[in-house]
Design an enzyme around this catalytic site. Sequence first.
Site, mmCIF file in Angstrom:
data_model
loop_
_atom_site.group_PDB
_atom_site.id
_atom_site.type_symbol
_atom_site.label_atom_id
_atom_site.label_comp_id
_atom_site.label_asym_id
_atom_site.label_seq_id
_atom_site.Cartn_x
_atom_site.Cartn_y
_atom_site.Cartn_z
ATOM 1 C CB CYS A 1 2.341 3.704 -4.587
ATOM 2 S SG CYS A 1 1.456 2.699 -5.812
ATOM 3 C CG ASP B 1 3.355 9.154 -12.251
ATOM 4 O OD1 ASP B 1 4.370 9.747 -11.831
ATOM 5 O OD2 ASP B 1 3.292 7.916 -12.352
#
Length: 229
Positions: free
Chosen positions: A9, A137
Amino acid sequence: MTRTRIKICGLTREQDVDAAVAAGADAVGFVLYAGSQRGVTPQRAAVLASRLPPFVTPVLLFVNEDAAQALSALATVPGAIAQFHGDETPQRCFESSGAGRYRFMRAARIPLGLAGSDFDLVKYASDFSHAQAILLDAHVDGYGGGGKAFDWSLLPPAVDAHLVLSGGLTPANVGDGIRHLRTCGKTLSVDVSSGVEADAPDGMTVKGIKDAGKIRDFVTAVRAADAAS
């Protein structure tokens, strides 16, 4: 052998997209959030995504984006799925993904330290049942990409969702993360950003600039964990 899928990412450069593909990534992420140092425009994301071969998925990361703008961006990048990483409600995610027209992941921002035990991931996954996956996360300032790992051991042992482990992953620790969480959800994937970024002269990393060697090492570590399973 179980195959853990991998997303790289926070890509901003053509050579980093190419490096992720060459290493064997299954997905690449583009941050469409102006508050991020890794942020790109939808048009730039479309240019970068145009380099992808078949079966590598572009993912567009949004933070509290207007539904119309999110839908416009998704239409700009063919084959993209959404990742909602802000404070979006289930209804907002549903609207911003075109009421099912586009698949999406929902980020669960897990508090650091012992506070992580208070996060009800089972309920969260139920609330966001329309999501293709729940991305795990660490809760940091700036909505992700902070290089911090939450305490994986505090998560529940059984969650009715596909899970994507993120937050502070590196080639050195991703194997441990996979071993801890492989059986917690329907499937487990991994997502890395800061852990494969280029080193800066001050010992930090350069946000948005990836290191091809670190990407290769990360993928190698994931495959080693798969083989050990």
